[in-house]
Design an enzyme around this catalytic site. Sequence first.
Site, PDB file in Angstrom:
ATOM      1  N   THR A  27      -6.415  -1.224  -6.972  1.00  0.00           N
ATOM      2  CA  THR A  27      -5.423  -0.207  -7.329  1.00  0.00           C
ATOM      3  C   THR A  27      -4.558   0.179  -6.126  1.00  0.00           C
ATOM      4  O   THR A  27      -5.082   0.438  -5.042  1.00  0.00           O
ATOM      5  CB  THR A  27      -6.173   1.044  -7.841  1.00  0.00           C
ATOM      6  N   GLU A  28      -3.250   0.210  -6.336  1.00  0.00           N
ATOM      7  CA  GLU A  28      -2.279   0.551  -5.292  1.00  0.00           C
ATOM      8  C   GLU A  28      -2.388  -0.366  -4.073  1.00  0.00           C
ATOM      9  O   GLU A  28      -1.986  -0.013  -2.976  1.00  0.00           O
ATOM     10  CB  GLU A  28      -2.408   2.017  -4.838  1.00  0.00           C
ATOM     11  N   LEU A  29      -2.949  -1.556  -4.289  1.00  0.00           N
ATOM     12  CA  LEU A  29      -3.192  -2.513  -3.219  1.00  0.00           C
ATOM     13  C   LEU A  29      -4.041  -1.894  -2.094  1.00  0.00           C
ATOM     14  O   LEU A  29      -3.917  -2.270  -0.925  1.00  0.00           O
ATOM     15  CB  LEU A  29      -1.865  -3.044  -2.653  1.00  0.00           C
ATOM     16  N   ALA A  30      -4.874  -0.944  -2.489  1.00  0.00           N
ATOM     17  CA  ALA A  30      -5.749  -0.290  -1.503  1.00  0.00           C
ATOM     18  C   ALA A  30      -6.791  -1.305  -1.039  1.00  0.00           C
ATOM     19  O   ALA A  30      -7.612  -1.772  -1.834  1.00  0.00           O
ATOM     20  CB  ALA A  30      -6.415   0.932  -2.118  1.00  0.00           C
TER      21      ALA A  30
END
Lengths: 408, 406
Positions: free
Chosen positions: A151-154
């Site tokens: 998610t969100e490139l986290a």
Amino acid sequence: MSRRGITLYLHVHQPERVRDYSIFDVSQQHDYFSETGNNERNNRAVFEKVANKSYRPMNSLLQKLLDTHPEFKLSLSITGTFLEQCEQWAPDVLDSFKQLVASGRVEIVAETYYHSLAFFYSRDEFEKQVVAHKQKIRDIFGVETNVFRNTELAYNDELARWADSYGFKGILAEGWDAVLGWRSPNYLYKPSGTRNIGLLLKNYKLSDDIAFRFGNKDWNEWPLSADTYTEWVQASASDSPLINLFMDYETFGEHQWEDTGIFSFFEHFVAKWLSNNDNQFYTVSEAIDANTPVDEVSMPHTVTWADTERDLSAWLGNSMQHEAMRHLYALENDVMRSGNMQLVSDWRKLQTSDHAYYMCTKWFRDGDVHAYFSPYESPYDAFLYYMNAIRDMRWRIMALHHEGASDG
Amino acid sequence: MNILMLGWELPPHNSGGLGVACYHMSKALAINGASIDFVVPYTALHPNTDFMRVHAATPVKPLQRYGLGAYDSAAAEYKSLSESDLEDLSSIRGVQKRYVRFVEQHVNRTAPDAIHAHDWLTMEAGMRAKEITGAPLIVHVHATEFDRSGELYGNPIVHEIEYQGLMMADRIIAVSTITKNLIIHRYHIPADKIEVVHNAFDVDSFLGYEYDRRTYRYLESLKAEGYTVVATVTRFTVQKGLTHFLKAAARACEKYDKLVFLLAGDGEQRDELLALSADLGIADKVLFTGFVRGRQWRDAYNVADIFVMSSVSEPFGLTALEAAHHDNALIISRQCGVGEVLGSVFRFDFWDSDLLADQIVAVATSQALKKELTENVKREYARMSWHDVAAKCMSIYQTARVGAAI
């Protein structure tokens, strides 16, 4: 040298926003996501609006490009919360996604079903959501996922090690200068401490030219033509093999409206790029297969694709956000033990990271409300309704517990 | 630049935000180079006003003036100035007549470059001064009769004076966009004559004061047991929407018990509010202080956790900023002008008691929410400065041309 390739990856997502869920609804009604009024919390209305502005026109453009250019390829990540809403409110859109995937040149990327931050709160829950997403993609599209994005490139080293041991062949992250230093994002890398996984890094300059700057009339490159942009991409890739263009799918038509010329720009750019025989497109798996890692990259601290800080501060930057997440994940054991599927599903929908984002105050308090996107009037309203939903979740757990006790 | 400032009150003899705003505005104007003659309708000492000349228009004492009902719509009389008795200083119209007479004599001695009149109370004097001197008249609207009368119609004489004053003014300063719109729609004044200048907040005037926990000892003991104090500091008039506030209080108590409500102030609605709190079954949870000033006033903010401004119509709402400065989380009705300059607050429509109740419970049950609200709002009011207000006034004085002949 192998040919240069663009790895185009688009992220498709819609959250289920919490309605103006009052303290007087708690223990009375449990329909947190069912706003019907004429406002931005009405999930169905938002979905239908974005379907018309973005999903329908963009999918038909993508289909046209696939039909016209045998070399055109892309990758999509599609969240479970999107797919559920799409099934309900726009089955034709879902069919058009299926048709894209059926071309064999559209790869689906794995992620958490609920677009959650579960990796940072519960590894158990996180894995369940990855499995659920894989299954949903299998059910709808009949394909397997091999590359993971969080998610969100986290992203951090721990996540890369998890993905490696889970069996993914690749993982996506932000190509952030502070991490890369002198190195270019235009190569395949290996995450520190992993064995069999490749790391693809977003070329944020070229990606954000489209995603954020394209329609900005104050930008000194505005209006950006497909020719100019193709030159930039060729220059960036002059002696490197990959250009990773990662962005929200909704860039096309929703973040950048049709009247900015985004669709025709994109159509012309694809044609222009492919008019040079040295150029091609890769899916994420092909980009990994076609290259060998040039170096190891370590990101001990979490890096995201958001804001100038590239961290999680938009989601977990203030105490309301921390409180909301703490109270939410504290329910995990009770929710799981209940065996009540509706309760589990509601709890998971509340994990979608957008809820925490709506509580972000870092722009709001500085008076820069333009940078702030939220269906709520203020971050405090977002917190208020969310916490009421959490209270109701507790009430339902208690009620189920009493029921169970009296039953047996 | 010589400014004739026509006011009705100055601290410490003020009953509300009007006097505070006039004081800080005048001080910042003086620092900007204005030479100010400030007229008040009573005789009293005003400490720390050596930056301007304060003139007493009548021998009335400040306390007598409170009884005149200058801010209570219903209490004002229905008399034109010509019908009023110049010698009758027990009626507001008599005092106003004497105030006009004083201003006439004053401008015959010293002609101002601009006349700055505050609210209906001094508009007649402002128009007369303009007539005599030909200087431009700037009318500053802190509140209109539509605001003061709440959901009622209001006093026709006051409406008439406001209409004339707004018509005759060369420029109008409104304390919020809400007020500007009201002037346009209710008094049919052209929009380009009206400038919005939000009030500011002077943090320095709150320095060097220490909270005295003994003032509200009972509330402190409840707080020690985990109660949340929800307060408002206001006049008890229909304008303030307090019946809606009490209904919300009762609704909030249905969902969360550890709440106590502090209603600091006094006014014509007090008895009605007392009776209502009993009808709602929350009489034990609602504390009425009576009229507060000095320590009781400041400590009301200090003891409070949440400040509610429930006004039906509030042109600005300075008390919200005072409360924020004392670490209160703010919940203000959408009908308050101060909301135009604050983002870190909860908002509700004044009639929406359920939403207000919801917001009260949310803050009372979340330390995190309270912390974010109180900390973030501080950054917002810290940006508001009386010097900016003065700079805007100076530019209005300099560009105002006599456009409306009398």
